[in-house]
Scaffold this motif. Sequence first.
Motif, PDB file in Angstrom:
ATOM      1  N   ALA A 197       0.840  -1.200   0.000  1.00  0.00           N
ATOM      2  CA  ALA A 197       0.000   0.000   0.000  1.00  0.00           C
ATOM      3  C   ALA A 197       0.879   1.255   0.000  1.00  0.00           C
ATOM      4  O   ALA A 197       2.027   1.196   0.447  1.00  0.00           O
ATOM      5  CB  ALA A 197      -0.901  -0.009   1.234  1.00  0.00           C
ATOM      6  N   PRO A 198       0.355   2.386  -0.503  1.00  0.00           N
ATOM      7  CA  PRO A 198       1.173   3.602  -0.633  1.00  0.00           C
ATOM      8  C   PRO A 198       1.650   4.186   0.695  1.00  0.00           C
ATOM      9  O   PRO A 198       2.583   4.983   0.707  1.00  0.00           O
ATOM     10  CB  PRO A 198       0.251   4.576  -1.359  1.00  0.00           C
ATOM     11  N   ASP A 199       1.064   3.750   1.814  1.00  0.00           N
ATOM     12  CA  ASP A 199       1.538   4.255   3.113  1.00  0.00           C
ATOM     13  C   ASP A 199       2.402   3.225   3.841  1.00  0.00           C
ATOM     14  O   ASP A 199       2.735   3.384   5.011  1.00  0.00           O
ATOM     15  CB  ASP A 199       0.343   4.645   3.991  1.00  0.00           C
ATOM     16  N   HIS A 200       2.775   2.159   3.145  1.00  0.00           N
ATOM     17  CA  HIS A 200       3.568   1.092   3.767  1.00  0.00           C
ATOM     18  C   HIS A 200       5.045   1.505   3.827  1.00  0.00           C
ATOM     19  O   HIS A 200       5.538   2.181   2.917  1.00  0.00           O
ATOM     20  CB  HIS A 200       3.425  -0.188   2.934  1.00  0.00           C
ATOM     21  N   GLU A 201       5.753   1.062   4.857  1.00  0.00           N
ATOM     22  CA  GLU A 201       7.169   1.456   5.023  1.00  0.00           C
ATOM     23  C   GLU A 201       8.037   1.041   3.835  1.00  0.00           C
ATOM     24  O   GLU A 201       9.052   1.676   3.545  1.00  0.00           O
ATOM     25  CB  GLU A 201       7.736   0.842   6.311  1.00  0.00           C
ATOM     26  N   HIS A 202       7.639   0.017   3.112  1.00  0.00           N
ATOM     27  CA  HIS A 202       8.434  -0.455   1.965  1.00  0.00           C
ATOM     28  C   HIS A 202       8.041   0.217   0.652  1.00  0.00           C
ATOM     29  O   HIS A 202       8.571  -0.123  -0.402  1.00  0.00           O
ATOM     30  CB  HIS A 202       8.282  -1.973   1.811  1.00  0.00           C
ATOM     31  N   SER A 203       7.101   1.146   0.689  1.00  0.00           N
ATOM     32  CA  SER A 203       6.637   1.783  -0.543  1.00  0.00           C
ATOM     33  C   SER A 203       7.658   2.806  -1.058  1.00  0.00           C
ATOM     34  O   SER A 203       7.986   3.769  -0.361  1.00  0.00           O
ATOM     35  CB  SER A 203       5.296   2.477  -0.304  1.00  0.00           C
ATOM     36  N   ASN A 204       8.145   2.602  -2.287  1.00  0.00           N
ATOM     37  CA  ASN A 204       9.036   3.603  -2.885  1.00  0.00           C
ATOM     38  C   ASN A 204       8.280   4.901  -3.141  1.00  0.00           C
ATOM     39  O   ASN A 204       8.847   5.996  -3.031  1.00  0.00           O
ATOM     40  CB  ASN A 204       9.613   3.074  -4.200  1.00  0.00           C
ATOM     41  N   PHE A 205       6.971   4.779  -3.469  1.00  0.00           N
ATOM     42  CA  PHE A 205       6.154   5.970  -3.700  1.00  0.00           C
ATOM     43  C   PHE A 205       6.116   6.824  -2.431  1.00  0.00           C
ATOM     44  O   PHE A 205       6.273   8.043  -2.474  1.00  0.00           O
ATOM     45  CB  PHE A 205       4.734   5.553  -4.096  1.00  0.00           C
ATOM     46  N   LYS A 206       5.967   6.154  -1.295  1.00  0.00           N
ATOM     47  CA  LYS A 206       5.933   6.854   0.000  1.00  0.00           C
ATOM     48  C   LYS A 206       7.271   7.553   0.243  1.00  0.00           C
ATOM     49  O   LYS A 206       7.320   8.741   0.592  1.00  0.00           O
ATOM     50  CB  LYS A 206       5.651   5.852   1.119  1.00  0.00           C
ATOM     51  N   MET A 207       8.343   6.829   0.007  1.00  0.00           N
ATOM     52  CA  MET A 207       9.681   7.385   0.270  1.00  0.00           C
ATOM     53  C   MET A 207       9.944   8.619  -0.578  1.00  0.00           C
ATOM     54  O   MET A 207      10.355   9.672  -0.081  1.00  0.00           O
ATOM     55  CB  MET A 207      10.745   6.315   0.005  1.00  0.00           C
TER      56      MET A 207
ATOM     57  N   TRP B 205       6.264  -3.093 -21.324  1.00  0.00           N
ATOM     58  CA  TRP B 205       6.966  -1.956 -20.745  1.00  0.00           C
ATOM     59  C   TRP B 205       7.174  -2.137 -19.234  1.00  0.00           C
ATOM     60  O   TRP B 205       8.102  -1.587 -18.662  1.00  0.00           O
ATOM     61  CB  TRP B 205       6.194  -0.661 -20.989  1.00  0.00           C
ATOM     62  N   ALA B 206       6.257  -2.889 -18.634  1.00  0.00           N
ATOM     63  CA  ALA B 206       6.353  -3.137 -17.189  1.00  0.00           C
ATOM     64  C   ALA B 206       5.911  -4.567 -16.910  1.00  0.00           C
ATOM     65  O   ALA B 206       5.029  -5.074 -17.610  1.00  0.00           O
ATOM     66  CB  ALA B 206       5.460  -2.168 -16.421  1.00  0.00           C
ATOM     67  N   VAL B 207       6.537  -5.205 -15.925  1.00  0.00           N
ATOM     68  CA  VAL B 207       6.155  -6.563 -15.562  1.00  0.00           C
ATOM     69  C   VAL B 207       6.113  -6.706 -14.041  1.00  0.00           C
ATOM     70  O   VAL B 207       6.733  -5.921 -13.317  1.00  0.00           O
ATOM     71  CB  VAL B 207       7.136  -7.620 -16.122  1.00  0.00           C
ATOM     72  N   GLY B 208       5.372  -7.724 -13.609  1.00  0.00           N
ATOM     73  CA  GLY B 208       5.340  -8.073 -12.193  1.00  0.00           C
ATOM     74  C   GLY B 208       6.441  -9.067 -11.888  1.00  0.00           C
ATOM     75  O   GLY B 208       6.823  -9.866 -12.746  1.00  0.00           O
ATOM     76  N   VAL B 209       6.982  -8.973 -10.676  1.00  0.00           N
ATOM     77  CA  VAL B 209       8.024  -9.901 -10.230  1.00  0.00           C
ATOM     78  C   VAL B 209       7.506 -10.531  -8.941  1.00  0.00           C
ATOM     79  O   VAL B 209       7.399  -9.849  -7.920  1.00  0.00           O
ATOM     80  CB  VAL B 209       9.365  -9.167  -9.999  1.00  0.00           C
ATOM     81  N   GLU B 210       7.155 -11.807  -9.033  1.00  0.00           N
ATOM     82  CA  GLU B 210       6.514 -12.475  -7.894  1.00  0.00           C
ATOM     83  C   GLU B 210       7.490 -12.661  -6.728  1.00  0.00           C
ATOM     84  O   GLU B 210       7.170 -12.417  -5.580  1.00  0.00           O
ATOM     85  CB  GLU B 210       5.993 -13.843  -8.369  1.00  0.00           C
ATOM     86  N   THR B 211       8.699 -13.069  -7.045  1.00  0.00           N
ATOM     87  CA  THR B 211       9.679 -13.416  -6.001  1.00  0.00           C
ATOM     88  C   THR B 211      10.973 -12.634  -6.189  1.00  0.00           C
ATOM     89  O   THR B 211      11.843 -13.051  -6.953  1.00  0.00           O
ATOM     90  CB  THR B 211       9.981 -14.926  -6.066  1.00  0.00           C
ATOM     91  N   PRO B 212      11.110 -11.504  -5.517  1.00  0.00           N
ATOM     92  CA  PRO B 212      12.349 -10.730  -5.662  1.00  0.00           C
ATOM     93  C   PRO B 212      13.529 -11.490  -5.064  1.00  0.00           C
ATOM     94  O   PRO B 212      13.351 -12.325  -4.161  1.00  0.00           O
ATOM     95  CB  PRO B 212      12.061  -9.459  -4.866  1.00  0.00           C
ATOM     96  N   GLY B 213      14.723 -11.185  -5.580  1.00  0.00           N
ATOM     97  CA  GLY B 213      15.921 -11.896  -5.102  1.00  0.00           C
ATOM     98  C   GLY B 213      16.477 -11.303  -3.824  1.00  0.00           C
ATOM     99  O   GLY B 213      17.456 -11.809  -3.285  1.00  0.00           O
ATOM    100  N   MET B 214      15.891 -10.178  -3.383  1.00  0.00           N
ATOM    101  CA  MET B 214      16.446  -9.519  -2.198  1.00  0.00           C
ATOM    102  C   MET B 214      15.332  -8.892  -1.370  1.00  0.00           C
ATOM    103  O   MET B 214      14.251  -8.629  -1.888  1.00  0.00           O
ATOM    104  CB  MET B 214      17.361  -8.390  -2.647  1.00  0.00           C
ATOM    105  N   ALA B 215      15.626  -8.625  -0.105  1.00  0.00           N
ATOM    106  CA  ALA B 215      14.656  -7.945   0.758  1.00  0.00           C
ATOM    107  C   ALA B 215      14.396  -6.530   0.234  1.00  0.00           C
ATOM    108  O   ALA B 215      15.283  -5.969  -0.394  1.00  0.00           O
ATOM    109  CB  ALA B 215      15.214  -7.860   2.192  1.00  0.00           C
ATOM    110  N   PRO B 216      13.216  -6.010   0.459  1.00  0.00           N
ATOM    111  CA  PRO B 216      12.072  -6.624   1.116  1.00  0.00           C
ATOM    112  C   PRO B 216      11.450  -7.691   0.231  1.00  0.00           C
ATOM    113  O   PRO B 216      11.217  -7.465  -0.961  1.00  0.00           O
ATOM    114  CB  PRO B 216      11.121  -5.468   1.369  1.00  0.00           C
ATOM    115  N   LEU B 217      11.206  -8.845   0.835  1.00  0.00           N
ATOM    116  CA  LEU B 217      10.718 -10.002   0.058  1.00  0.00           C
ATOM    117  C   LEU B 217       9.229  -9.895  -0.208  1.00  0.00           C
ATOM    118  O   LEU B 217       8.432 -10.735   0.228  1.00  0.00           O
ATOM    119  CB  LEU B 217      11.106 -11.295   0.789  1.00  0.00           C
ATOM    120  N   VAL B 218       8.848  -8.842  -0.914  1.00  0.00           N
ATOM    121  CA  VAL B 218       7.467  -8.674  -1.344  1.00  0.00           C
ATOM    122  C   VAL B 218       7.478  -8.584  -2.872  1.00  0.00           C
ATOM    123  O   VAL B 218       8.465  -8.141  -3.467  1.00  0.00           O
ATOM    124  CB  VAL B 218       6.839  -7.390  -0.748  1.00  0.00           C
TER     125      VAL B 218
END
Length: 235
Positions: free
Chosen positions: A65-75, A155-168
């Motif tokens: 979510a946009p207010d989550h600590e891991h959100s780049n949009f938030k940062m 142009w854009a794709v989803g990545v189900e399992t990132p190789g690094m934290a945060p593991l979302v």
Amino acid sequence: MSREIAIVSDPAAAAAERIATVVRRGGQIALAGGSTPRRAYELLAGMDLDWSRCELWLGDDRCVAPDHEHSNFKMVGEQLVDRLPVCRRPHGWHRIPGELGPERAADAFEAELRAAFPAGVELPVFDLILLGIGPDAHTASLFPGDAALGERKRWAVGVETPGMAPLVPRVTLTLPVLDAARAVVFLVSGADKAEAVARAFGDAPGPDAPASLVAPRQGSLTVLLDEPAAARLAL
Ligand code: 6PG
């Protein structure tokens, strides 16, 4: 492609200057997430720039979510956009709706890109894309060995399992989009990135070092490093 590797005392300040040059002209800008660019965004927020002729995007984001600590949009919002006077903010500040999940968010992101760039273009041409690099030499959310690296149409794709934290799960711009940019700027600092930097910008390009695959066809590639990050790069 012109390629420049610059070892500087303050890579964040150097990156902020490069971005500011594009902001003054106006254009399409994609920013990086993670921790390294925070200071560059703070500096940009203090530069009295008029972003109103810019559209601002993210190269990737985490499916939160946009207010989550891991959100780049938030940062980026907190470090930069929300600090700008309203009248000087980008006329487009685009969020990747990560909460929809990687596939639907990637579809929505691509649809928003297609609506913002000239109709019918094969690829969107960003004026500047800022990228970071992970200790595993991933960039944006393009991870070593991930199928996303082979994408040639979308142009854009989803990545189900990132190789690094945060593991979302993540959503990321694809390599063809990065390679279509007028300018790609890597901002990298710290000794923990030295091995990845050597693999990405010293060795032969390869999928085990996704950052090494970024090669703007007509554009420029600039790598801004501090001494510790460049320690293993044979220049
Ligand atoms: C992300 C980023 C990612 C980042 C690297 C480096 O969403 O995580 O876009 O590609 O640039 O992981 O991250 P740090 O700057 O935190 O080391």
